[in-house]
Design a protein around this motif. Structure first.
Motif, PDB file in Angstrom:
ATOM      1  N   ILE A 239       0.802  -1.234   0.000  1.00 23.81           N
ATOM      2  CA  ILE A 239       0.000   0.000   0.000  1.00 23.81           C
ATOM      3  C   ILE A 239       0.836   1.285   0.000  1.00 23.81           C
ATOM      4  N   MET A 240       2.141   1.197  -0.254  1.00 27.59           N
ATOM      5  CA  MET A 240       2.983   2.390  -0.131  1.00 27.59           C
ATOM      6  C   MET A 240       2.526   3.580  -0.976  1.00 27.59           C
ATOM      7  N   PRO A 241       2.189   3.419  -2.262  1.00 29.87           N
ATOM      8  CA  PRO A 241       1.742   4.592  -3.036  1.00 29.87           C
ATOM      9  C   PRO A 241       0.512   5.261  -2.420  1.00 29.87           C
ATOM     10  N   LEU A 242      -0.432   4.459  -1.957  1.00 25.95           N
ATOM     11  CA  LEU A 242      -1.622   5.013  -1.312  1.00 25.95           C
ATOM     12  C   LEU A 242      -1.254   5.746  -0.028  1.00 25.95           C
ATOM     13  N   ASP A 243      -0.288   5.211   0.698  1.00 27.45           N
ATOM     14  CA  ASP A 243       0.104   5.827   1.965  1.00 27.45           C
ATOM     15  C   ASP A 243       0.797   7.167   1.739  1.00 27.45           C
ATOM     16  N   VAL A 244       1.617   7.264   0.701  1.00 27.38           N
ATOM     17  CA  VAL A 244       2.287   8.524   0.392  1.00 27.38           C
ATOM     18  C   VAL A 244       1.255   9.597   0.044  1.00 27.38           C
ATOM     19  N   VAL A 245       0.303   9.252  -0.809  1.00 20.14           N
ATOM     20  CA  VAL A 245      -0.739  10.209  -1.188  1.00 20.14           C
ATOM     21  C   VAL A 245      -1.560  10.610   0.033  1.00 20.14           C
ATOM     22  N   LYS A 246      -1.900   9.645   0.877  1.00 20.10           N
ATOM     23  CA  LYS A 246      -2.668   9.932   2.096  1.00 20.10           C
ATOM     24  C   LYS A 246      -1.924  10.925   2.992  1.00 20.10           C
ATOM     25  N   SER A 247      -0.629  10.683   3.194  1.00 17.74           N
ATOM     26  CA  SER A 247       0.162  11.554   4.060  1.00 17.74           C
ATOM     27  C   SER A 247       0.206  12.974   3.509  1.00 17.74           C
ATOM     28  N   ARG A 248       0.371  13.108   2.194  1.00 12.39           N
ATOM     29  CA  ARG A 248       0.450  14.437   1.589  1.00 12.39           C
ATOM     30  C   ARG A 248      -0.881  15.167   1.646  1.00 12.39           C
ATOM     31  N   GLN A 250      -3.270  14.716   3.870  1.00 14.06           N
ATOM     32  CA  GLN A 250      -3.582  15.075   5.252  1.00 14.06           C
ATOM     33  C   GLN A 250      -2.683  16.186   5.789  1.00 14.06           C
ATOM     34  N   ALA A 251      -1.432  16.233   5.339  1.00 12.68           N
ATOM     35  CA  ALA A 251      -0.505  17.268   5.809  1.00 12.68           C
ATOM     36  C   ALA A 251      -0.711  18.607   5.101  1.00 12.68           C
ATOM     37  N   ASP A 252      -1.522  18.621   4.055  1.00 11.92           N
ATOM     38  CA  ASP A 252      -1.750  19.822   3.246  1.00 11.92           C
ATOM     39  C   ASP A 252      -2.856  20.671   3.882  1.00 11.92           C
ATOM     40  N   LEU A 253      -2.480  21.631   4.707  1.00 11.95           N
ATOM     41  CA  LEU A 253      -3.454  22.452   5.424  1.00 11.95           C
ATOM     42  C   LEU A 253      -4.040  23.573   4.577  1.00 11.95           C
ATOM     43  N   ASP A 254      -3.381  23.918   3.480  1.00 14.64           N
ATOM     44  CA  ASP A 254      -3.835  25.041   2.662  1.00 14.64           C
ATOM     45  C   ASP A 254      -4.466  24.617   1.342  1.00 14.64           C
ATOM     46  N   ASN A 255      -4.855  23.347   1.284  1.00 12.16           N
ATOM     47  CA  ASN A 255      -5.583  22.839   0.117  1.00 12.16           C
ATOM     48  C   ASN A 255      -4.856  23.039  -1.205  1.00 12.16           C
ATOM     49  N   VAL A 256      -3.578  22.727  -1.205  1.00  9.94           N
ATOM     50  CA  VAL A 256      -2.797  22.733  -2.441  1.00  9.94           C
ATOM     51  C   VAL A 256      -3.335  21.654  -3.377  1.00  9.94           C
ATOM     52  N   TYR A 257      -3.757  20.553  -2.784  1.00 15.61           N
ATOM     53  CA  TYR A 257      -4.310  19.441  -3.571  1.00 15.61           C
ATOM     54  C   TYR A 257      -5.838  19.480  -3.532  1.00 15.61           C
ATOM     55  N   CYS A 263      -3.564  14.972  -6.081  1.00 14.61           N
ATOM     56  CA  CYS A 263      -2.300  14.820  -5.348  1.00 14.61           C
ATOM     57  C   CYS A 263      -1.395  13.798  -6.035  1.00 14.61           C
ATOM     58  N   ALA A 264      -1.963  12.663  -6.421  1.00 14.16           N
ATOM     59  CA  ALA A 264      -1.173  11.626  -7.083  1.00 14.16           C
ATOM     60  C   ALA A 264      -0.608  12.134  -8.405  1.00 14.16           C
ATOM     61  N   LYS A 265      -1.433  12.850  -9.191  1.00 11.69           N
ATOM     62  CA  LYS A 265      -0.984  13.373 -10.485  1.00 11.69           C
ATOM     63  C   LYS A 265       0.142  14.387 -10.314  1.00 11.69           C
ATOM     64  N   LYS A 266      -0.034  15.309  -9.387  1.00 15.39           N
ATOM     65  CA  LYS A 266       0.987  16.345  -9.175  1.00 15.39           C
ATOM     66  C   LYS A 266       2.284  15.737  -8.639  1.00 15.39           C
ATOM     67  N   THR A 267       2.159  14.769  -7.773  1.00 14.84           N
ATOM     68  CA  THR A 267       3.347  14.124  -7.203  1.00 14.84           C
ATOM     69  C   THR A 267       4.157  13.439  -8.288  1.00 14.84           C
ATOM     70  N   VAL A 268       3.483  12.677  -9.143  1.00 11.12           N
ATOM     71  CA  VAL A 268       4.171  11.955 -10.216  1.00 11.12           C
ATOM     72  C   VAL A 268       4.725  12.916 -11.254  1.00 11.12           C
ATOM     73  N   ARG A 269       3.950  13.943 -11.601  1.00 11.31           N
ATOM     74  CA  ARG A 269       4.400  14.905 -12.610  1.00 11.31           C
ATOM     75  C   ARG A 269       5.629  15.687 -12.140  1.00 11.31           C
ATOM     76  N   GLU A 270       5.643  16.075 -10.874  1.00  9.62           N
ATOM     77  CA  GLU A 270       6.729  16.907 -10.361  1.00  9.62           C
ATOM     78  C   GLU A 270       7.942  16.109  -9.888  1.00  9.62           C
ATOM     79  N   GLU A 271       7.708  14.887  -9.401  1.00  9.81           N
ATOM     80  CA  GLU A 271       8.794  14.142  -8.775  1.00  9.81           C
ATOM     81  C   GLU A 271       9.020  12.743  -9.335  1.00  9.81           C
ATOM     82  N   GLY A 272       8.152  12.304 -10.233  1.00 11.35           N
ATOM     83  CA  GLY A 272       8.293  10.975 -10.805  1.00 11.35           C
ATOM     84  C   GLY A 272       7.606   9.901  -9.973  1.00 11.35           C
TER      85      GLY A 272
END
Length: 308
Positions: A239-248, A250-257, A263-272
């Protein structure tokens, strides 16, 4: 898929599962929180900011923040709540085993693979009501530990810095209402329901094999430790990919995602794609001892309660 695989019946007293689950969950939490803090720190760093890897994260957290304000940050909240979360999980797991056995006409016999997996899934769903708010507050607190960069990654976005779990929870409720405490619930459901079925199935199968081939001691402690550790490791790897997205999310207080897919799309696009596996090493290092301790205390406590 119907072969009985565990060496003992579900506890005859439903409260035994809840008590043993609370003891097991608390034991595992104490063992694993420093590793979990490191995992969250790695997962919530953006590209070009933060840590260069697991060793660098461990070194910086220890050097700059120590144990109390670093590795153990956010521990008070889960200490008060994860015993209850695990009590719910193991209690519902034991109850579900009895229900499925009765529905399948196998009451009194050993549970099957199917019963074990389904019961784990049901228990995984049942604990979400409390686990989501607990996890949200824990993730926010852990993600706000600073490192050597100034305003790095999500920390730059999370301008509200919390010193206590209560302060964090109060701010979330003030900003978003009670609903805000359940941010990330959907992805936690995707993560937890099937993975907890796998978790229970892996543990019961490995414990059965070790008993069958006499690979454990007379009290089953070796089997509890190995089967529990492996169950946790296998579960987290799945479940690691799901856990990374979940953490991001939940930690995003300003609704960047805008949501988990965004969140998954932006993470992959920006960081692979590799970014979806951030924290995997520390997660596996953490998973084995945490779940070994959890299942050891749970199984031995359950055995003791049954004998009373």
């Amino acid at each position: 898929m119907e072969t009985p695989i565990i060496s003992q019946q579900p506890a005859p007293n439903v409260f035994h599962d809840y008590i043993a689950g609370a003891l097991g969950g608390t034991s595992g939490l104490i063992v694993g929180h420093p590793f979990d803090t490191t995992k969250i720190q790695l997962q919530t760093q953006h590209k070009g900011h933060g840590y260069r890897g697991t060793n660098d994260a461990l070194r910086q957290i220890h050097t700059k923040h120590g144990w109390t304000k670093g590795f153990l940050r956010g521990l008070a909240w889960p200490m008060l709540s994860y015993g209850v979360v695990n009590s719910i999980f193991f209690g519902v797991y034991g109850s579900s085993l009895r229900v499925f056995q009765r529905l399948l006409g196998n009451e009194g016999s050993k549970p099957s693979y199917l019963c074990i997996y389904m019961s784990g899934c049901v228990a995984g769903a049942a604990q979400l009501g409390l686990a989501c708010p607990v996890d949200l507050i824990k993730v926010i607190l852990q993600s706000q530990i600073g490192n050597e960069t100034k305003n790095s990654g999500l920390q730059a976005q999370n301008r509200r810095y919390f010193t206590t779990p209560y302060q964090c929870a109060r701010d979330v409720v003030k900003q978003h209402g009670i609903r805000g405490l359940y941010k990330g619930l959907v992805i936690m459901s995707y993560r937890d329901v099937p993975s907890y079925g796998l978790y229970c199935l892996t543990f019961e199968y490995l414990e059965h094999v070790m008993h069958k081939y006499s690979l454990t001691d007379k009290n089953g402690i070796t089997a509890n430790l190995f089967a529990g550790g492996m169950a946790g490791t296998v579960c987290w790897l799945s479940i690691m990919p799901l856990d990374v997205v979940k953490s991001r999310v939940q930690a995003d207080l300003d609704n960047v995602y805008k949501g988990l897919i965004d969140c998954a799309k932006k993470t992959v696009r920006e960081e692979g794609v590799r970014a979806l596996y951030k924290g995997t090493l520390i997660t596996c290092i953490r998973a084995f001892p945490v779940n070994a301790a959890t299942f050891l205390v749970y199984s031995q406590s359950l055995k003791y309660l049954k004998s009373r």
